[in-house]
Motif scaffolding. Structure first.
Motif, PDB file in Angstrom:
ATOM      1  N   GLU A 186       0.855  -1.189   0.000  1.00 48.27           N
ATOM      2  CA  GLU A 186       0.000   0.000   0.000  1.00 48.27           C
ATOM      3  C   GLU A 186       0.888   1.234   0.000  1.00 48.27           C
ATOM      4  N   PHE A 187       0.483   2.222  -0.798  1.00 48.74           N
ATOM      5  CA  PHE A 187       1.249   3.458  -0.926  1.00 48.74           C
ATOM      6  C   PHE A 187       0.328   4.646  -0.746  1.00 48.74           C
ATOM      7  N   GLY A 188       0.930   5.739  -0.204  1.00 50.76           N
ATOM      8  CA  GLY A 188       0.341   7.061  -0.317  1.00 50.76           C
ATOM      9  C   GLY A 188       1.283   7.831  -1.227  1.00 50.76           C
ATOM     10  N   SER A 189       1.961   8.836  -0.681  1.00 50.44           N
ATOM     11  CA  SER A 189       3.032   9.479  -1.434  1.00 50.44           C
ATOM     12  C   SER A 189       4.320   8.670  -1.352  1.00 50.44           C
ATOM     13  N   THR A 190       4.355   7.711  -0.426  1.00 58.90           N
ATOM     14  CA  THR A 190       5.475   6.780  -0.300  1.00 58.90           C
ATOM     15  C   THR A 190       4.938   5.456   0.229  1.00 58.90           C
ATOM     16  N   LEU A 191       5.799   4.495   0.440  1.00 57.46           N
ATOM     17  CA  LEU A 191       5.382   3.187   0.925  1.00 57.46           C
ATOM     18  C   LEU A 191       4.781   3.297   2.325  1.00 57.46           C
ATOM     19  N   GLU A 192       3.604   2.709   2.519  1.00 58.60           N
ATOM     20  CA  GLU A 192       2.983   2.671   3.834  1.00 58.60           C
ATOM     21  C   GLU A 192       3.153   1.305   4.488  1.00 58.60           C
ATOM     22  N   ASN A 193       3.004   0.240   3.711  1.00 58.07           N
ATOM     23  CA  ASN A 193       3.268  -1.094   4.237  1.00 58.07           C
ATOM     24  C   ASN A 193       3.410  -2.073   3.082  1.00 58.07           C
ATOM     25  N   CYS A 194       4.065  -3.177   3.354  1.00 56.84           N
ATOM     26  CA  CYS A 194       4.240  -4.229   2.356  1.00 56.84           C
ATOM     27  C   CYS A 194       4.346  -5.562   3.079  1.00 56.84           C
ATOM     28  N   THR A 273      -1.697 -11.032 -13.780  1.00 55.69           N
ATOM     29  CA  THR A 273      -2.453 -12.270 -13.962  1.00 55.69           C
ATOM     30  C   THR A 273      -1.840 -13.449 -13.214  1.00 55.69           C
ATOM     31  N   ASP A 274      -0.548 -13.357 -12.897  1.00 55.63           N
ATOM     32  CA  ASP A 274       0.101 -14.414 -12.122  1.00 55.63           C
ATOM     33  C   ASP A 274      -0.262 -14.344 -10.644  1.00 55.63           C
ATOM     34  N   GLY A 275      -0.836 -13.211 -10.222  1.00 57.63           N
ATOM     35  CA  GLY A 275      -1.120 -13.032  -8.802  1.00 57.63           C
ATOM     36  C   GLY A 275       0.129 -12.853  -7.977  1.00 57.63           C
ATOM     37  N   GLN A 276       1.214 -12.397  -8.616  1.00 59.68           N
ATOM     38  CA  GLN A 276       2.488 -12.261  -7.912  1.00 59.68           C
ATOM     39  C   GLN A 276       2.508 -11.044  -6.994  1.00 59.68           C
ATOM     40  N   GLY A 277       2.078  -9.898  -7.512  1.00 61.09           N
ATOM     41  CA  GLY A 277       2.122  -8.680  -6.711  1.00 61.09           C
ATOM     42  C   GLY A 277       0.870  -7.859  -6.858  1.00 61.09           C
ATOM     43  N   VAL A 278       0.487  -7.176  -5.784  1.00 61.69           N
ATOM     44  CA  VAL A 278      -0.689  -6.306  -5.785  1.00 61.69           C
ATOM     45  C   VAL A 278      -0.321  -4.987  -5.125  1.00 61.69           C
ATOM     46  N   LEU A 279      -0.536  -3.892  -5.833  1.00 67.03           N
ATOM     47  CA  LEU A 279      -0.372  -2.552  -5.264  1.00 67.03           C
ATOM     48  C   LEU A 279      -1.757  -1.951  -5.081  1.00 67.03           C
TER      49      LEU A 279
END
Length: 377
Positions: A186-194, A273-279
């Motif tokens: 999750e991002f706002g102007s920068t990374l919030e969590n991963c 489509t691989d479900g590898q990463g989600v932003l």
């Protein structure tokens, strides 16, 4: 003798017009918009827009849009590193590390770069961009006799998008067969969590009970199991973490044109489509990015990753309720060091993934926690 009366074939082909109204025309716009929002797919909506003048005026008002990217167009002649048909051959650990670190930098630095107007400078030889096959408009890209458009160009005629989902043709990280690597950021102007979930291998056959008991005993001694360090295990997990953060920050950086143009957005999801990463970005995070400029990395076109606090959970072997066994299962929860939210709050970690991987995350957070830190990069 029976006489069979046949209707005139011409009357069947050209029936007499009836003096009854077309009830479809009496449907209110709100009902049609409800149907269009259920369709979602930007290509299908484009086809709907050419059916009639009424449809053409309603399609730009659709609030739920899904953009499925066909391919990544590269200015050089090399096959795209994101092609879903490209085989992922096995290789040595060092070549795998090379691919994981440098492929994202090559293929993601301009992943969502839009085609500028003709007055803009030509892109660099190694640049690439997402494209959706379509008809000729401004901003089109011609390759192999097929016209392509960037997501920004495809979405420019939509005025009231609230929920936007963009799907890449494949994940960016070229992992070997059998290796599990998933991330959600999750991002706002920068990374919030991963949150990152990885495993060196995934098997469907449960291990012998003796092996499971031995693994559990190792977990109880208070130290990181030896298997975490041996055979390049630690180095590989560092690579997983850095590569996932690079992929996430590159996606975030290159979404700026879409976020700036569509101020009605409530939610934006960029997945593959691989479900590898989600932003993911919600309305508050989207607005934060519009108001507060992001910090860009000087080395490449991606958002600067801030200094991080991390929590890591590890299991040499993790057997899930459905019989799936994750070897070297690793879960990493990441938040910026300056974040006011405590990274030790694991409620958001265990709910980061769905299905069997969500179960794996819930099982891992019950194990011993290891704390790490990472500098900005």
């Amino acid at each position: 003798m029976a006489v069979i009366h046949r209707s005139d074939p011409l009357s069947r082909i050209h029936p007499e017009p009836l003096d009854q109204p077309d009830f479809f025309d009496h449907l209110p716009d709100s009902i049609l918009l409800l149907v269009f929002n259920r369709i979602g797919d930007v290509k299908a909506l484009g086809r709907c827009g050419v059916v009639s003048k009424r449809f053409h005026s309603l399609v730009p008002q659709v609030g739920n849009v899904v953009v499925r990217v066909d391919c990544v167009i590269s200015d050089d002649d090399e096959p795209s590193s994101l092609s879903p048909d490209k085989p992922r051959s096995s290789a040595s650990p060092f070549s795998a590390i090379f691919r994981l670190i440098f492929k994202p930098l090559h293929a993601l630095t301009q992943l969502l770069a839009t085609k500028r107007s003709s007055s803009s400078p030509s892109p660099s030889p190694s640049s690439s961009s997402l494209s959706i096959t379509g008809g000729g408009e401004d901003g089109e890209i011609e390759q192999g006799g097929v016209t392509h458009h960037s997501p920004t160009q495809v979405l420019k005629n939509f005025n009231e998008i609230r929920f936007l989902r963009i799907e890449l043709p494949a994940g960016e990280l070229g992992i070997d067969d059998g290796v599990l690597l998933k991330w959600r950021a999750e991002f706002g102007s920068t990374l919030e969590n991963c949150v990152i979930l990885g495993a060196s291998s995934v098997a469907t056959d449960p291990p012998p009970s003796d092996d499971s008991n031995a693994a559990a005993a190792v977990e109880d001694n208070g130290s990181i199991p030896e298997s975490f360090y041996t055979n390049g295990g630690l180095k590989l997990r560092v690579v997983w973490t850095i590569s996932s953060l690079i992929a996430a920050s590159a996606r975030h950086y290159l979404l700026q044109p879409i976020i700036a143009e569509h101020k009605t957005l409530d939610s934006l999801v960029l997945t593959d489509t691989d479900g590898q990463g989600v932003l993911c970005m919600n309305r508050d995070q989207l607005e934060e990015l519009r108001v507060k400029p992001l910090s860009a990395s000087s080395a490449s076109k991606r958002t600067l990753v801030p200094a991080l606090n991390m929590r890591l959970w590890y299991a040499p072997s993790l057997e899930l309720p459905d019989g799936t066994v994750l070897k070297g299962a690793t879960l990493v929860a990441i938040r910026p060091s300056e974040s006011k939210k405590e990274v030790c709050d694991v409620s958001w970690v265990s709910s980061a993934f769905d299905g069997v991987y969500g179960v794996a995350a819930k099982m891992l957070v019950k194990r011993r926690t290891y704390c790490l830190e990472m500098n900005s990069f």
